[in-house]
Design an enzyme around this catalytic site. Sequence first.
Site, PDB file in Angstrom:
ATOM      1  N   GLN A 100       1.787  -6.058   5.820  1.00  0.00           N
ATOM      2  CA  GLN A 100       2.129  -5.888   4.419  1.00  0.00           C
ATOM      3  C   GLN A 100       3.492  -6.524   4.145  1.00  0.00           C
ATOM      4  O   GLN A 100       3.960  -7.307   4.971  1.00  0.00           O
ATOM      5  CB  GLN A 100       2.104  -4.406   4.076  1.00  0.00           C
ATOM      6  N   ASN A 136     -12.228  -1.088  -0.421  1.00  0.00           N
ATOM      7  CA  ASN A 136     -11.545  -1.568   0.779  1.00  0.00           C
ATOM      8  C   ASN A 136     -12.303  -1.150   2.026  1.00  0.00           C
ATOM      9  O   ASN A 136     -12.627   0.027   2.193  1.00  0.00           O
ATOM     10  CB  ASN A 136     -10.132  -0.968   0.833  1.00  0.00           C
ATOM     11  N   GLU A 137     -12.596  -2.114   2.904  1.00  0.00           N
ATOM     12  CA  GLU A 137     -13.154  -1.838   4.237  1.00  0.00           C
ATOM     13  C   GLU A 137     -14.235  -0.753   4.213  1.00  0.00           C
ATOM     14  O   GLU A 137     -14.201   0.204   4.990  1.00  0.00           O
ATOM     15  CB  GLU A 137     -12.025  -1.466   5.211  1.00  0.00           C
ATOM     16  N   GLU A 160       0.850  -1.188   0.000  1.00  0.00           N
ATOM     17  CA  GLU A 160       0.000   0.000   0.000  1.00  0.00           C
ATOM     18  C   GLU A 160       0.884   1.236   0.000  1.00  0.00           C
ATOM     19  O   GLU A 160       2.012   1.213   0.493  1.00  0.00           O
ATOM     20  CB  GLU A 160      -0.894   0.005   1.253  1.00  0.00           C
ATOM     21  N   TYR A 191      -6.356  -8.512  12.365  1.00  0.00           N
ATOM     22  CA  TYR A 191      -5.032  -8.331  12.955  1.00  0.00           C
ATOM     23  C   TYR A 191      -5.123  -8.722  14.424  1.00  0.00           C
ATOM     24  O   TYR A 191      -6.139  -8.489  15.072  1.00  0.00           O
ATOM     25  CB  TYR A 191      -4.566  -6.879  12.845  1.00  0.00           C
ATOM     26  N   GLU A 212      -6.229  -9.225   4.128  1.00  0.00           N
ATOM     27  CA  GLU A 212      -5.393  -8.526   5.121  1.00  0.00           C
ATOM     28  C   GLU A 212      -5.362  -9.376   6.377  1.00  0.00           C
ATOM     29  O   GLU A 212      -6.416  -9.638   6.973  1.00  0.00           O
ATOM     30  CB  GLU A 212      -5.917  -7.120   5.460  1.00  0.00           C
TER      31      GLU A 212
END
Length: 503
Positions: A352, A175-176, A30, A247, A295
């Site tokens: 990432q 995204n999101e 990103e 995460y 992710e």
Amino acid sequence: MTTVLKASIKLDKDFRIAEVDERIYGSFIEHLGRAVYGGIYEPGHPAADEQGFRQDVSEMINEIGVPIVRYPGGNFVSGYNWEDGVGPISGRPAKLELAWRVLEPNLFGTNEFLAWTKQVRAQAMMAVNLGTRGIDDARNLVEYCNHPAGSYWSNLRIAHGYPEAYGIKTWCLGNEMDGPWQIGAKTADEYGRLANETAKAMKLVDPTIELVVCGSSFRNMPTYAEWEATVLDRTYDNVDYLSLHTYYGNADNDTANYLAKSLDMTAFIQEIIAVCDYIKAKKRSKKTMMLSFDEWNVWFHTLESDKKIEPWQFAPPQLEDVYTLEDALMVGTMLITLLKHADRVKIACLAQLVNVIAPIMTQTGGPAWRQTIFYPYMHASVYGRGSVLHAFIDSPKYDTKDYTDIPYLDSVVVHQEEKDELTIFAVNKSLDSSLVVSCDLRSFEGYRVVEHIVLENRDVKAVNTMNHPNRVTPHSDGDAAIQDDMLIGTLPRLSWNVIRLRK
């Protein structure tokens, strides 16, 4: 006296979960922090080639064998005008980048990224902006990238010096989009309608592409599950994958509880599969929706320090988590979890790849080195190709403040039949005990142990740094051996293990 725990694995080569889609070992770049500038791209660096790509970094990426890379975001994509990043560099505008509040000079864009993916032998997974933009810009980008010639956008690509169409197959629809932090965040109904109409237009330009639609930003979102159901209800016929993001961290400094969080990831995947199958049933569809876990990683070390970064800098050091041994073990358990669900998880992106919550770190102008999490990621990608087998595991268990009945042994087995290779990935989650694992190999007659790789350290908080890049590295001194059709191996306390067998 040190206690020793015992666990067992039963296998049969005919009991398969699924063939591993190599894209499960994907990653993510990103426009964030030093992922691009000072990470993969640093013109003038002693290791940079004529395109500005750091060859020391590319060599490490090739060690992993990264099959696909998602780009350009992430939160960044929801405010990105892709046209700013193509054409002569001298004419590209510098913009205020609102997602991460930095200055984006647009020195690196679509064509640079696609040239770089070719160098590291990876496919591209492109994301389109459904935050501030929509259908028109998405279909134009597909035309620019994938149409051979003869149209405005394909001819513009050719004029920019790229005569061959890229043929990008995998595309993310934003995204999101349920995240309040997202530029242009939407309700499930708003996003579902926009994503569906965008999908239709993109597939009219190139019917061969595959599309990933956004799920909830993470499992604890208030929109969770209802968002997925609504979005899939709007898009099911025109998309191919649903995205998941998660995460984990150890802010409480509770190692046992931290390593148990793979149970949360398992529940997350199983719940999303249930939602997908509900919509399949509701629509009487013959299509099974696959998952893109695009992710996932450990991220918590820099959450507070990043709040102090002054805005509108160029490529400041953001999200530069320094990973410990226990973080590597957590990444290992997450990889094991993804592989256990290889029948539905077809794409996954460790987020990432360089500098930003990453397995590879660099000093701008200086060296590159491997973080602790590099090793389980690399091992899984290199040795985890083939069919995932149903492994029947009997392990002692423990409890923590958030979880109960957590097996000390977390393991998955991959069989590569064409090469007569069998790989056992295993984590011992015990804080103080070795774990002796026995594995019945009667259906793998003639196999022998090639290598037993172990990643361990007496200090669970040990890290690799620029000055000490090899403090946490794997060794091949594991003791796994075969005795009368039974594999016996000792997994040291708090260790990641790769036991490789071949006929």
